[in-house]
Motif scaffolding. Sequence first.
Motif, short mmCIF file in Angstrom:
data_model
loop_
_atom_site.label_atom_id
_atom_site.label_comp_id
_atom_site.label_asym_id
_atom_site.label_seq_id
_atom_site.Cartn_x
_atom_site.Cartn_y
_atom_site.Cartn_z
N GLY A 85 0.83 -1.20 0.00
CA GLY A 85 0.00 0.00 0.00
C GLY A 85 0.85 1.24 0.00
O GLY A 85 1.69 1.40 0.87
N ILE A 86 0.67 2.07 -1.00
CA ILE A 86 1.52 3.25 -1.16
C ILE A 86 1.40 4.16 0.06
O ILE A 86 0.32 4.54 0.47
CB ILE A 86 1.13 4.02 -2.43
N GLY A 87 2.54 4.49 0.65
CA GLY A 87 2.58 5.44 1.76
C GLY A 87 2.08 4.90 3.07
O GLY A 87 1.94 5.65 4.03
N ARG A 88 1.84 3.61 3.16
CA ARG A 88 1.30 3.05 4.40
C ARG A 88 2.42 2.52 5.28
O ARG A 88 3.12 1.58 4.90
CB ARG A 88 0.33 1.91 4.07
N PRO A 89 2.65 3.10 6.46
CA PRO A 89 3.71 2.62 7.33
C PRO A 89 3.37 1.23 7.87
O PRO A 89 2.29 1.03 8.43
CB PRO A 89 3.75 3.65 8.47
N ARG A 90 4.30 0.29 7.71
CA ARG A 90 4.07 -1.05 8.23
C ARG A 90 5.39 -1.80 8.28
O ARG A 90 6.39 -1.39 7.69
CB ARG A 90 3.07 -1.81 7.36
N GLY A 91 5.39 -2.90 9.03
CA GLY A 91 6.58 -3.73 9.14
C GLY A 91 7.39 -3.43 10.39
O GLY A 91 7.01 -2.63 11.24
N VAL A 92 8.55 -4.07 10.49
CA VAL A 92 9.44 -3.91 11.64
C VAL A 92 10.34 -2.70 11.41
O VAL A 92 10.93 -2.54 10.34
CB VAL A 92 10.30 -5.18 11.84
N LEU A 93 10.44 -1.85 12.42
CA LEU A 93 11.32 -0.69 12.38
C LEU A 93 12.41 -0.90 13.43
O LEU A 93 12.15 -0.85 14.63
CB LEU A 93 10.55 0.60 12.67
N ARG A 94 13.65 -1.13 12.97
CA ARG A 94 14.77 -1.38 13.88
C ARG A 94 15.43 -0.05 14.26
O ARG A 94 15.83 0.73 13.40
CB ARG A 94 15.78 -2.33 13.25
N VAL A 95 15.55 0.18 15.56
CA VAL A 95 16.08 1.44 16.09
C VAL A 95 17.23 1.14 17.04
O VAL A 95 17.13 0.27 17.91
CB VAL A 95 14.98 2.22 16.84
N SER A 96 18.33 1.87 16.88
CA SER A 96 19.43 1.83 17.84
C SER A 96 19.43 3.15 18.60
O SER A 96 19.42 4.22 18.00
CB SER A 96 20.78 1.63 17.12
N ALA A 97 19.45 3.08 19.94
CA ALA A 97 19.38 4.29 20.76
C ALA A 97 20.37 4.19 21.91
O ALA A 97 20.61 3.10 22.45
CB ALA A 97 17.97 4.49 21.30
N ASP A 119 0.45 -0.87 12.66
CA ASP A 119 1.03 -1.77 11.67
C ASP A 119 2.56 -1.75 11.67
O ASP A 119 3.20 -2.44 10.88
CB ASP A 119 0.52 -1.43 10.27
N VAL A 120 3.15 -0.92 12.54
CA VAL A 120 4.61 -0.85 12.67
C VAL A 120 5.01 -1.45 14.00
O VAL A 120 4.44 -1.10 15.04
CB VAL A 120 5.13 0.59 12.57
N ARG A 121 5.98 -2.35 13.99
CA ARG A 121 6.49 -2.94 15.23
C ARG A 121 7.90 -2.43 15.49
O ARG A 121 8.81 -2.65 14.70
CB ARG A 121 6.52 -4.46 15.13
#
Length: 292
Positions: A85-97, A119-121
Amino acid sequence: MDLTALSDFNLVATHGGFGRASRVSGQPKASLSRHVRALEESLGVRLIERGGRALRLTPEGAVLHARTVDPFSEIAQAAEELKAGIGRPRGVLRVSAPLLFAHVAMGRLGAAFCAAQPDVRLDVTAEDRLVDLVGDGYDVVVRFNPRSDDTLVGRRFLSDRLVLVAPPNLQRPSTNEGTPELPAVVRAGRTDVALWTVVDATGQVHTYHPRPVLCFSTPLLARDAVLAGAGAAILPRSAVAVEIASGHLVEWGVVQAPAIECWVLHASRRLVSPKVSVFVDFLCAYFAEHSE
């Protein structure tokens, strides 16, 4: 140049052999080998040394792989996002902090973000090492006072200050007639501790001579020691804002040093995915009230 052949070459190079590439992609080994050979013939150079147990790229193959693997990965990522889906945020977002930021803020911030973007993990790693964003597989990193880096872009979301804090029952010594000694919680590993000079809310300058009573390697341990009445400490305001607001700690002044700038960064060479864009926007909005 046949882009399909180039894609198959990068597949083989990335996975270290025709067999592994075949298992990952579902393509026959013979087809992958044929495509790579056709690419070699079209370029007039050998890209892969054949005959050994382990795949080995020639110098020309290594250069071609290094220059083309990222663009192909971006195209594949874009295709997956278009399918979703165009422009739809979804999936795994890996963050280093950094550890301090992660422990102080990421729990509440992460919960609020996931409630807004179900929809974003978020997959957050708290660490103080300087990670390779692309090589370590992260989507975004949070950094304090980052060095200039052409491979990364992002936004500043918070300016933090160092402040001198103390427990409410610690009497503040007068600085009118000299430099008084002050029981202090300091950073571990410091053999000599400089004088502490701060400016209070009225603009008056105060200088203290810290007498170390405890040494800790992280600001959060120092904060807990101050809360327990061990002495005063210089800490980032973000680490003690809640305790100051509740009256469990008292702020005695601000250290006159450049602000600590907190940035959220992502790779400049990658297409910015919707999940990255929405996280950056959310983080900046979340901390807008604390910016200076």
